[in-house]
Design a protein around this motif. Structure first.
Motif, mmCIF file in Angstrom:
data_model
loop_
_atom_site.group_PDB
_atom_site.id
_atom_site.type_symbol
_atom_site.label_atom_id
_atom_site.label_comp_id
_atom_site.label_asym_id
_atom_site.label_seq_id
_atom_site.Cartn_x
_atom_site.Cartn_y
_atom_site.Cartn_z
ATOM 1 N N ARG A 1 0.845 -1.208 0.000
ATOM 2 C CA ARG A 1 0.000 0.000 0.000
ATOM 3 C C ARG A 1 0.874 1.250 0.000
ATOM 4 N N ARG A 2 1.909 1.228 -0.854
ATOM 5 C CA ARG A 2 2.742 2.415 -0.999
ATOM 6 C C ARG A 2 1.940 3.509 -1.679
ATOM 7 N N PRO A 3 2.316 4.762 -1.445
ATOM 8 C CA PRO A 3 1.514 5.896 -1.921
ATOM 9 C C PRO A 3 1.088 5.804 -3.389
ATOM 10 N N ASP A 4 1.990 5.394 -4.270
ATOM 11 C CA ASP A 4 1.627 5.372 -5.685
ATOM 12 C C ASP A 4 1.010 4.049 -6.121
ATOM 13 N N GLY A 5 0.896 3.113 -5.182
ATOM 14 C CA GLY A 5 0.510 1.749 -5.536
ATOM 15 C C GLY A 5 -0.762 1.651 -6.348
ATOM 16 N N LEU A 6 -1.792 2.321 -5.900
ATOM 17 C CA LEU A 6 -3.081 2.199 -6.586
ATOM 18 C C LEU A 6 -3.071 2.905 -7.949
ATOM 19 N N SER A 7 -2.466 4.076 -7.999
ATOM 20 C CA SER A 7 -2.504 4.800 -9.286
ATOM 21 C C SER A 7 -1.692 4.067 -10.342
ATOM 22 N N ARG A 8 -0.605 3.420 -9.940
ATOM 23 C CA ARG A 8 0.185 2.684 -10.930
ATOM 24 C C ARG A 8 -0.553 1.433 -11.403
#
Ligand SMILES: [Zn+2]
Lengths: 186, 214
Positions: A21-28
């Motif tokens: 659940r790293r900050p960019d995880g979902l957008s990537r």
């Protein structure tokens, strides 16, 4: 080409970011899989606004549920496709009038729909060939379930089979398809 | 400890299980790696079937909405801000005349699309037959010779109009017609040639027509 199990390095890194659940995880993940996932939802729900809603809810739920995905399961891509398809099928089955109203209310979106792009034609041909090698009755249940979006009961009615038989036949057919997909094209 | 999966792994992957069954299975998968692998394998196979589906491009708004809901800010929000700023400057430059840019732009998009579609294709048209209770409604369907689209035009719509089509004996929901004053229009792209088109309001049929592809 047939990398159903082999995860690319990119996908691995993506999955690792997603799991942590790293900050960019979902957008990537969204950038990489949204077109595929929207296609899966769109195939079931028939139009853009409903498909986008479905995609939104499914991805958000997965993202907000700790340990919803573990790498032991397989690829993140396959997992997300299953999540979105399940969400879409639930909406299709349970929605009834509500889904219908939503679909109608979003007609504006229908109008502005961009033309769909075909999926990878090489991959599609390979899958089509594997499907064609299935025994007729197995191919029929896969097509009824996956492409016609029928429920178990609807498949039973269409094919004139007891419900329990449908269940077994669907499972058998998908396992057989896996075997056929592993066969190298001659 | 719940039971191991049998055929449910495949049914799960294909989207054939009810939410209750899936929830039960999810709980089991959290504790059983053997079944998790079974479901994963079935999902990989189902993924291959998705190669036969067309992909779709979700709108930029839907991406922004998801990331905002997930509380994932950084790059997107900055981009959105840049876009909003540019739009605001444009509005100021235009003297605020475009303040209704949201829905108005969508609407223009719809009619632009209709114009472009009509200009670039060969089409036929049929007047719709109205039913009792349709009021003064009059409607026509303009449709592509190849069946790739149809365009419903309604005059004296008198309220919301739902548009349905029949395709190979099955009902296809085209959507709600877009209202502009007392007229309404809808450009639809059916998955296959529509055999007939029907207008309704609150489930009551107002008008219908059979399309003939000559
Ligand atoms: Zn188990």
């Amino acid at each position: 080409m047939a990398d159903s199990r082999g995860l690319s390095r990119d996908d691995d890194a993506l999955a690792a970011d997603f799991i942590a659940r790293r900050p960019d995880g979902l957008s990537r993940v969204y950038e990489r899989y949204a077109a595929l996932l929207a296609g899966v939802a769109g195939h079931v729900l028939g139009e853009r606004a409903a498909a986008e809603d479905c995609l939104h809810d499914a991805l958000l739920r997965v993202w907000q549920t700790p340990d919803s995905y573990r790498p032991e399961r397989g690829s993140l891509r396959a997992f997300l496709v299953a999540c979105v398809r399940n969400e879409a099928m639930s909406r299709l089955r349970g929605g009834g009038r509500r889904v219908e109203r939503e679909r109608r209310a979003s007609a504006l979106e229908t109008v502005t729909l961009e033309p769909v792009e075909p999926a990878d034609p090489v991959d599609a041909a390979r899958v089509r060939a594997a499907l064609a090698r299935l025994p007729g009755e197995q191919r029929l249940v896969i097509e009824s379930a996956y492409f016609d979006n029928l429920t178990q009961a609807q498949i039973a009615a269409r094919l004139g089979l007891p419900l329990g038989t449908v269940k077994g036949r669907v499972a058998l057919a998908l396992r057989k398809l896996k075997v056929e997909l592993a066969v190298e094209p001659r | 400890m719940s039971a191991h999966l049998d055929d449910d792994a495949e049914l799960y992957a294909l989207g054939l299980l009810e939410p209750e069954s899936r929830a039960r299975i999810d709980a089991h998968l959290a504790t059983c790696d053997a079944c998790l692998r079974l479901v994963g394998e079935a999902e990989e196979t189902a993924l291959q079937l998705a190669a036969l589906l067309p992909v779709a491009t979700p709108s930029p708004q839907s991406r922004a909405r998801l990331l905002a809901a997930a509380g994932e800010p950084a790059p997107v929000r900055r981009l959105a801000w840049a876009g909003a700023l540019a739009a605001a400057l444009l509005l100021i430059a235009l003297g605020g005349a475009w303040l209704q840019i949201g829905p108005a732009r969508e609407r223009r998009h719809a009619s632009e699309l209709a114009v472009a579609t009509l200009v670039h294709s060969h089409f036929l048209h049929e007047a719709m037959e109205t039913r009792a209770g349709a009021g003064g409604l009059a409607a026509k369907v303009v449709y592509a010779r190849d069946g790739s689209w149809f365009y419903v035009l309604v005059d004296r719509a008198g309220g919301e109009i739902d548009v349905d089509a029949t395709i190979a004996g099955r009902r296809w929901l085209a959507g709600a017609a877009l209202r502009e004053g007392d007229t309404a229009t809808l450009l639809a792209r059916p998955p296959a040639r529509a055999d007939s088109v029907e207008l309704s309001r609150d489930g009551n049929v107002l008008a219908s027509v059979r399309l003939r592809y000559r």
